[in-house]
Each structure stands twice: as structure tokens, then as C-alpha cells.
Design a protein around this motif. Structure first.
Motif, short mmCIF file in Angstrom:
data_model
loop_
_atom_site.label_atom_id
_atom_site.label_comp_id
_atom_site.label_asym_id
_atom_site.label_seq_id
_atom_site.Cartn_x
_atom_site.Cartn_y
_atom_site.Cartn_z
N PHE A 122 11.46 6.23 -1.86
CA PHE A 122 10.36 5.36 -2.24
C PHE A 122 10.78 3.88 -2.17
O PHE A 122 10.00 3.03 -1.73
N ASP A 123 12.00 3.59 -2.59
CA ASP A 123 12.48 2.22 -2.54
C ASP A 123 12.65 1.76 -1.10
O ASP A 123 12.31 0.61 -0.76
N VAL A 124 13.16 2.65 -0.25
CA VAL A 124 13.33 2.31 1.17
C VAL A 124 11.99 2.00 1.81
O VAL A 124 11.85 1.02 2.57
N ILE A 125 10.96 2.81 1.51
CA ILE A 125 9.63 2.57 2.07
C ILE A 125 9.12 1.19 1.68
O ILE A 125 8.58 0.43 2.51
N GLU A 126 9.31 0.83 0.42
CA GLU A 126 8.81 -0.47 -0.04
C GLU A 126 9.57 -1.63 0.60
O GLU A 126 9.01 -2.71 0.80
N LYS A 127 10.84 -1.42 0.96
CA LYS A 127 11.60 -2.46 1.67
C LYS A 127 11.14 -2.56 3.13
O LYS A 127 11.03 -3.67 3.68
N ILE A 128 10.87 -1.40 3.77
CA ILE A 128 10.42 -1.42 5.16
C ILE A 128 9.10 -2.17 5.28
O ILE A 128 8.86 -2.92 6.23
N HIS A 129 8.23 -1.97 4.27
CA HIS A 129 6.88 -2.54 4.33
C HIS A 129 6.74 -3.77 3.44
O HIS A 129 5.63 -4.10 3.00
N ALA A 130 7.86 -4.45 3.20
CA ALA A 130 7.85 -5.62 2.32
C ALA A 130 6.95 -6.74 2.85
O ALA A 130 6.45 -7.57 2.07
N GLU A 131 6.72 -6.79 4.16
CA GLU A 131 5.87 -7.83 4.74
C GLU A 131 4.39 -7.50 4.68
O GLU A 131 3.55 -8.33 5.03
N ASP A 132 4.05 -6.27 4.26
CA ASP A 132 2.63 -5.91 4.14
C ASP A 132 2.00 -6.66 2.97
O ASP A 132 2.69 -7.08 2.04
N ASP A 133 0.69 -6.80 3.01
CA ASP A 133 -0.01 -7.57 1.97
C ASP A 133 -0.14 -6.80 0.66
O ASP A 133 -0.01 -7.37 -0.42
N TYR A 134 -0.43 -5.51 0.78
CA TYR A 134 -0.58 -4.67 -0.41
C TYR A 134 0.20 -3.37 -0.22
O TYR A 134 0.20 -2.80 0.89
N ILE A 135 0.85 -2.93 -1.29
CA ILE A 135 1.53 -1.64 -1.30
C ILE A 135 1.13 -0.92 -2.59
O ILE A 135 1.31 -1.44 -3.69
N PHE A 136 0.58 0.29 -2.44
CA PHE A 136 0.20 1.09 -3.60
C PHE A 136 1.00 2.39 -3.60
O PHE A 136 1.21 3.00 -2.53
N CYS A 137 1.44 2.81 -4.78
CA CYS A 137 2.09 4.12 -4.92
C CYS A 137 1.04 5.12 -5.40
O CYS A 137 0.51 4.98 -6.51
N ASP A 138 0.75 6.12 -4.57
CA ASP A 138 -0.31 7.10 -4.89
C ASP A 138 0.27 8.48 -5.14
O ASP A 138 -0.43 9.48 -5.07
N ASP A 139 1.57 8.55 -5.43
CA ASP A 139 2.24 9.83 -5.64
C ASP A 139 1.70 10.55 -6.88
O ASP A 139 1.42 9.91 -7.90
N LEU A 140 1.58 11.88 -6.76
CA LEU A 140 1.14 12.78 -7.85
C LEU A 140 -0.35 12.62 -8.14
O LEU A 140 -0.96 11.60 -7.83
N GLY A 141 -0.92 13.65 -8.75
CA GLY A 141 -2.35 13.63 -9.03
C GLY A 141 -3.17 13.85 -7.77
O GLY A 141 -2.77 14.56 -6.86
#
Length: 588
Positions: free
Chosen positions: A409-428
Motif C-alpha cells: 500500500f505504501d509503495v502504491i502511494e509513492k508510485i502515484h504521488a503525482e496524482d491529484d487524489y488518492i483514496f484507500c478503498d480497502d475492505l467493506g
């Protein structure tokens, strides 16, 4: 006597291999009428009668039987039966034989042994694109993966020009409906042709059969269906490679049983036949949903009851002691579930060479060829940070404000650090593990992560591919659906699967006050594109490339490599069918 017959244009066509003898026709008729009520006679019984139609210069031979039969009343527990009338009509013209039948006993095995079934591809080759409108098409993907999309269907006024054929080479057409002038015909992979019409006399049906034979004998050059998987001789395929996996088409099987109101029964050790309980029925459904590997001796692995695949001259059939214990009723007679599955072709078999597949009694070849492997490899993107990952989500405490650095999860957020919005939708009610938005690139990403030790095993990929394909429909959300998810899910803090409430905000990046305006403008962007991304720490670009290149070179590979190819290919095609980009993050 034949003047009494009034039939619809609905027949299966066979090609005659050797001269047809009287004894063979009698055997077919006797087999078909095996479910006739005891102590009753034939309403019609005609054997190889010759008829001529002078105006059409047509001579044909017909055999017909009409007889009473009985079938159980499924909605009552008592021994009630419906009395029905069954029929079989055989029309012989030249080197062809047409069979029209209803409610008679099974003649599939006998016909398959003595004749060659005319496939749907031969009928489709009898007309050109200019002559017909393809109104409905059902396709079976050449895969047995339990996490891949196996079949799909399309319907339109005319599918030509509307349906993308980028994955057609790996798709088997098993049913299509077309309009040709004022005529509407349906053609199935079992060699059955149905033309919409009122009930016709025997001579009119024979004339129609003659027209279909002439069409088969005069194929056109090309048409829309030529882009799809092509039929090949099983005997030739078996000299090149062996079967490696089998899948029972369980959904088709149980849908057919429910549609016909057929209950599944069980034969006890004492020989008594009883209806199975709901528990046993569910266990049977679960067992038949799995994919089973086949060893070099054609034994089905992981079953341990002697189950195997039998390689016949023109077919691959299934033998299973487990399935032979179950019984189903067909045309008033109990037959084993194994026989029912084989008769209706409710199973698929893949081979060591992934371009072949056995489905509905025929063998097919991927017409796109091994060139597609290069396109599949292009979706693999190595990520430098992934080798340092130790887990999918990392460890948590109640004070955690970010995902740990050794997590996917941390790696994904670093790869997409230049994106405008990042949401975590895990679980539920999740659409993906992460959803990201980037206005500059006009891109929306659905990202699904899975951690595991480096391996070329196909099983590790099953879950994450299934998750990605399942949520493809959600990628085309409307603004209200995303804003609802924002209020109900993203504004909360992340709670781990073990119940630890953290201080990790699900809104990983972006000013939420501006999101309503931002989303509305992004969805209006004519350049907007979508990406479905799998992040898999267990996949290696170099390992997969090496194994897939062996396939391109015709070298032998393990069964799991073939399955891996099917799964990645199925993922790529499913995503492209949704007009999105398939991407897989992995290690070098």
C-alpha cells in the motif's frame, strides 16, 4: 403417412463418412425410441423411404418414428408422469444426413461415432458479410481459469463494425443469430440450425435441408466470424501436445438442470436411487466449480477416485466414479450425471500448448497465434520499490497515521504521488484497494494489490485478477456514486481487517473541499482514460518473459506457466473490452 408430419426448421447436420447401411439407420431409430412407453406402438414408423420433388429436382431418403413416451412431473413428490409424444426424423441427401428430433432418447454417442458433425464455422462460411446482419453472438473465452471471464454475449441490430475483435482469436463462437433478407437463423456449435418459420410439411423441410447443404458446399471467401478461433482436428492436436486441465461448465450445467426442472439423485451402495439433500447438492456445485489439472497419463489430479480423461478418435470424454454416482432424468430415463455432462458438452479442456482448447465436443485453435504474447508482456511494468515489500498492508497500531514502508500500500502511494487524489478503498464495499485521479494525464486508476513470494505459480494471481475483473463495471461510475462513497467511506479513518482502528485517513491525498468540482470536470474530459492496475510482488518480468518466450519457440513448459498465460491474457482482454488499460506492477 408422412403427410401427417408438421415440423419446424430445426435440425442437426452430419457429414457421412462411409456408405450408410440399413442396419446403422435401424440402430439409430431403435436407440432414439428406447424411451418409448412399454406396450405401446409407433404412431409413425417409416424406414428409408425414397421421395422425389420434380420441381426442385430433389430426391431424398427419409426415416421417421413418432411414439408415446413419459417423463416425471417434477413439481410433485408423487409418481406422476406426463405423457408426451416424441419423434425422430432422419433425412439423407447425398453425403449429408439431417436429424430432427424431440424428446427421444440420447443418440449423441452413436452419431458422434459414425458421422462427422457439421460445425457452426462451416455454416458461417456459407455467407458473406454483405448478405447478413449478425444480431446475436455468444463467445467462450479460451480459458479454464476460475478467476477469468469465461464467456460473454453480445446483441445488436448488426454486430459487424460494433464489436471489437482485438481478442477474437482467443474466443470461440458457440451460438449466433443472423438475419439474411427476410430469414432469421440461429446456429449453435452443436451443428444445430434453427430457422424461424411456421410448421412445414416433410417435403418443405427436406427442401430446406437441401438448401442448407448447398450453402455448406459453397463457402464464401471471408466473413465477420473468420477473426475468431478456428476449429481444428483433435487427432492432429493430440500428436503435438497433451491435455493439461479440465473445467466442468458448472454454471451452464446447473442452469440447464434448473431450467428443465431436473432434480439430481444419488445411487446408494444398496442400489437405491434417492434425491440428494441441499447439503450434498451444494457440495456437488462446489466440487464442479474447480479447475482440475490432468497428468501425462490423462488422470485428473486431486480427485483420487480414478477419474480421467479419455482420448477417443474424435473426442475427449470424461470418466468419473464420483459423477457416475449421481443420476438425472432425461426424456423419462435416469442417466448418470457424467453421461449428461458428456452428452451436452458441459466441460472444457486446455492443452500444454495454450493456443488449443477443447470445447463443446470440438477442438479449437487461437487464430491470433503466439504473437499476442508480446502484447501481453507489454502490460508488465517493473517497479524498483517492490522487492523491499514484506507484506500487502503492513502492520498497524491505534496510533498509525500511514501504511508502513515495507507494505504494498505504501509503495502504491509513492508510485502515484503525482496524482491529484488518492483514496484507500480497502475492505467493506470496495471497488479497489486504491483509487487515484490525475487531471493532467486525464486518468482514473483502480489499483488492486497482492503480496507473495516470487513465483510463476498461477494460483497467486487468481485472487487479484478475479478482484480486478469483478470491479471493472465500477470503473464507469457516475459522479453521485463516487461522492456517496466519499461521504460513507473515504471520510473515515482506516480500520484494519483485524479490527484495529488506526489514524490513517482513507483520503490519502487531495483537498476534499474541491473534489466535487474537480470530479465533474474530469468526467467531462474527452481525453479521459481509465487504468485497471494489479500490483503483484510475486511476479517477475524476467521470469515470465523467459517462460513465455519458450512457448513462442515451441519449447515445453510446465502446466502452471500455461495457466499463468491464460490468466494474464484473460485479464488483459477483459480490461480492454471495457475500454480501459490493463497494467501489472511487478518486480524486475
Amino acid at each position: 403417412m408422412p403427410e401427417r408430419l408438421r415440423l419446424t426448421k430445426n435440425a442437426q447436420f452430419y457429414r457421412v463418412n462411409d456408405p450408410v447401411e440399413d442396419e446403422l439407420v435401424k440402430t439409430i431409430l431403435d436407440t432414439a425410441s428406447d424411451n418409448m412407453n412399454p406396450d405401446s406402438g409407433f404412431v409413425i414408423d417409416e424406414f428409408r423411404q425414397e421421395r422425389s420433388l420434380d420441381e426442385q429436382s430433389l430426391s431424398y431418403v427419409y426415416s421417421a418414428r413418432v411414439f408415446p413416451s413419459s417423463r416425471p412431473v417434477y413439481f410433485l413428490d408423487d409418481d406422476f408422469e406426463d405423457k408426451i409424444y416424441a419423434f425422430i426424423l432422419i433425412i439423407e441427401i447425398g453425403d449429408y444426413l439431417a436429424v430432427l428430433k424431440k424428446s427421444c432418447a440420447n443418440i449423441f454417442d452413436l452419431m458422434d461415432e459414425k458421422f462427422t458433425l457439421v460445425g457452426s464455422k462451416e455454416f458461417s462460411s456459407s455467407f458473406s458479410d454483405d448478405d447478413v446482419e449478425f444480431q446475436r453472438l455468444a463467445l467462450r473465452n479460451m480459458t479454464v481459469s476460475d478467476r477469468a471471464m469465461r464467456s460473454r454475449s453480445y446483441e445488436a441490430a448488426d454486430l459487424k463494425g460494433l464489436l471489437s475483435t482485438h481478442s477474437a482469436g482467443r474466443s470461440i463462437p458457440y451460438y449466433f443469430k443472423l438475419r439474411q433478407g427476410a430469414k432469421t437463423r440461429s446456429i449453435s456449435g452443436t451443428g444445430r440450425v434453427v430457422e424461424s418459420s411456421s410448421r412445414e410439411t416433410l417435403d418443405n423441410v427436406a427442401e430446406w435441408v437441401y438448401e442448407q447443404i448447398n450453402l455448406i458446399e459453397s463457402p464464401s471467401n471471408t466473413n465477420f466470424l473468420d477473426a475468431f478461433a478456428s476449429k481444428v482436428e483433435l487427432s492432429e492436436v493430440l500428436t503435438i501436445c497433451s491435455p493439461n486441465a479440465i473445467l466442468i461448465e458448472s454454471h451452464s450445467l446447473f442452469d440447464r438442470l434448473k431450467k428443465d426442472g431436473v432434480s439430481v439423485k444419488y445411487k446408494t451402495k444398496k442400489g437405491k436411487v434417492i434425491r440428494v439433500s441441499n447439503r450434498v447438492y451444494k457440495h456437488l456445485e462446489s466440487a464442479l466449480e474447480k479447475v482440475y489439472e490432468i497428468d501425462s497419463d490423462l488422470n485428473i489430479m486431486g480427485v483420487n477416485d480414478g477419474s480421467r480423461v479419455r482420448a477417443n478418435k474424435k473426442s475427449l470424454t470424461l470418466y468419473s466414479k464420483y459423477l457416475a454416482k449421481f443420476r438425472v432424468s432425461e426424456n423419462g430415463k435416469l442417466i448418470t450425471l457424467q453421461k449428461y455432462i458428456v452428452k451436452h458438452g458441459f466441460y472444457s479442456i486446455t492443452f500444454e500448448d495454450p493456443k488449443y482448447m477443447y470445447f463443446m465436443g470440438s477442438c479449437f485453435e487461437d487464430s491470433s497465434g503466439i504473437s499476442e504474447i508480446d502484447n501481453i508482456l507489454e502490460i508488465l511494468q517493473p517497479i524498483e520499490e517492490i522487492p523491499a515489500v514484506n507484506s500487502e498492508k503492513g502492520s498497524f497500531t491505534e496510533e498509525s497515521e500511514n501504511f508502513t514502508e515495507d507494505s504494498m500500500f505504501d509503495v502504491i502511494e509513492k508510485i502515484h504521488a503525482e496524482d491529484d487524489y488518492i483514496f484507500c478503498d480497502d475492505l467493506g464495499d470496495e471497488w479497489a484497494d486504491h483509487i487515484t485521479f490525475n487531471k493532467e494525464n486525464s486518468n482514473i486508476c483502480f489499483i488492486h494489490s497482492k503480496h507473495g513470494d516470487p513465483s510463476t505459480s498461477a494460483s497467486n494471481l487468481h485472487d487479484v485478477v478475479g478482484q480486478g475483473i469483478k470491479n471493472l463495471g465500477n470503473m464507469y461510475f457516475d459522479a453521485n456514486a463516487m461522492l456517496s462513497k466519499l461521504d460513507k467511506t473515504f471520510k473515515d479513518y482506516y480500520k484494519s481487517g483485524k479490527g484495529i482502528q488506526t489514524k490513517i485517513p482513507r483520503i490519502r491525498k487531495g483537498n476534499i473541499d474541491d473534489f466535487d468540482w474537480y470530479l465533474a470536470n474530469l468526467l467531462k474530459d474527452y481525453k479521459l482514460n481509465r487504468s485497471c492496475i494489479l500490483c503483484c510482488s510475486f511476479l517477475s518480468v524476467s521470469d515470465i518473459t523467459g517462460e513465455f518466450n519458450k512457448i513462442k519457440e515451441g519449447k515445453p513448459v510446465r502446466g502452471n506457466i500455461v495457466q499463468l498465460l491464460w490468466i494474464i491474457s484473460s485479464f488483459a482482454h477483459a480490461v480492454k473490452d471495457m475500454n480501459a488499460r490493463p497494467i501489472i506492477y511487478c518486480i524486475e
